[in-house]
Motif scaffolding. Structure first.
Motif, mmCIF file in Angstrom:
data_model
loop_
_atom_site.group_PDB
_atom_site.id
_atom_site.type_symbol
_atom_site.label_atom_id
_atom_site.label_comp_id
_atom_site.label_asym_id
_atom_site.label_seq_id
_atom_site.Cartn_x
_atom_site.Cartn_y
_atom_site.Cartn_z
ATOM 1 N N SER F 43 0.837 -1.201 0.000
ATOM 2 C CA SER F 43 0.000 0.000 0.000
ATOM 3 C C SER F 43 0.872 1.250 0.000
ATOM 4 O O SER F 43 0.602 2.209 -0.717
ATOM 5 N N GLY F 44 1.909 1.222 0.812
ATOM 6 C CA GLY F 44 2.800 2.378 0.894
ATOM 7 C C GLY F 44 3.432 2.695 -0.452
ATOM 8 O O GLY F 44 3.529 3.860 -0.859
ATOM 9 N N GLU F 45 3.838 1.642 -1.159
ATOM 10 C CA GLU F 45 4.455 1.852 -2.472
ATOM 11 C C GLU F 45 3.420 2.321 -3.482
ATOM 12 O O GLU F 45 3.660 3.238 -4.261
ATOM 13 N N SER F 46 2.246 1.698 -3.427
ATOM 14 C CA SER F 46 1.195 2.039 -4.403
ATOM 15 C C SER F 46 0.711 3.479 -4.221
ATOM 16 O O SER F 46 0.311 4.135 -5.191
ATOM 17 N N LEU F 47 0.762 3.977 -2.985
ATOM 18 C CA LEU F 47 0.325 5.358 -2.739
ATOM 19 C C LEU F 47 1.481 6.358 -2.863
ATOM 20 O O LEU F 47 1.268 7.564 -2.775
ATOM 21 N N GLY F 48 2.695 5.844 -3.088
ATOM 22 C CA GLY F 48 3.835 6.741 -3.238
ATOM 23 C C GLY F 48 4.180 7.512 -1.961
ATOM 24 O O GLY F 48 4.536 8.685 -2.006
ATOM 25 N N ILE F 49 4.073 6.824 -0.836
ATOM 26 C CA ILE F 49 4.363 7.474 0.456
ATOM 27 C C ILE F 49 5.852 7.786 0.570
ATOM 28 O O ILE F 49 6.686 6.889 0.458
#
Lengths: 69, 69, 69, 69, 69, 69
Positions: F43-49
């Protein structure tokens, strides 16, 4: 055993990704509809989770949010 | 808005039962497959939840347990 | 049915308080040790929850916090 | 500090298993009755969790499901 | 008492709305930043929650999702 | 997308700590007030955090407990 959680969605395991402590399980509950579950690794082993296995995704109704476009 | 919760299941509202504080929403995510959600009454009103409305059931993957027969 | 939640504590219902939407269930899991559970009223009815009934309190391990004095 | 969670079960740490991010804590709340908790590793260290330590298992009542045979 | 939940945000009660079973508490954690909490009515009474009271909003880090525009 | 969760706190990412499966995100929601969130790594990668990114901390009101001194 019958549980108080309102949602028990029947499905089939499509993918299992074990980590150090947790295991990610992808469950297909109808063609093209998948639910991702994260359980502890020991639970996954104790339940014999593997690709193709039939199981239920159990979700409390208060854990289901809704969103609109 | 894009959210970190892994599960966003598209569906249509089949039934809405408002209580004093909470509202129960039954969502059909595929023919014969339903998910029950309980949200606060104010959220239900603010999102305009009503029978027939298209929406998403949002569930964190850590809130999905699995069970086997 | 066997579930992935790590905690299944056997107990006996000591008190049931139904509300409009939810029901509060007090479960004695050992002499003097009680757990309070809040489930939907419909779940309580469907499971036949009543004083004296034997059941399990089911809790995911990630929902158990710890505190020290 | 007094918290709104309804369940605060006194117990003693029986086992601690640290992972990379999370720590699993097994708490004995009465003879033969154990609760498993998963907390972040940093919380475990900050609270000084170790075998034999007395602590409380804190659980919100809405996180307690019930199941019957 | 020190708890394993990572987030303990100090604030002041701005509004209290008691229902039949639950109480909604609006907490101001900094000027213009509010958090809404729903606790059981009995917890609210037992903690003496009222407008102006200083308290902490306690949130487990795994219960905090993130969203981006 | 508009979600039923009552709390959407605007903030800026201050720190990101990726683990094997989960990522810890520290979000500053006002000067000196931080919230810690744990999401899946994917999720963190997909949201570009990443540090400095503006985002929202999303929390269901039933996941907010209160504590008093």
């Amino acid at each position: 055993m019958k549980i108080s959680a309102r949602n028990a969605l029947k499905g089939k395991v499509k993918q299992v990704t074990p980590g150090a402590v947790n295991t990610e399980v992808v469950i297909e509950i109808s063609p093209g509809v998948e639910i991702v579950s994260i359980i502890t690794k020991s639970s996954g082993e104790s339940l014999g989770i593997e690709v193709g296995k039939e199981l239920y995704a159990i979700i409390k109704s208060t854990d289901v949010m809704v969103a609109v476009d």
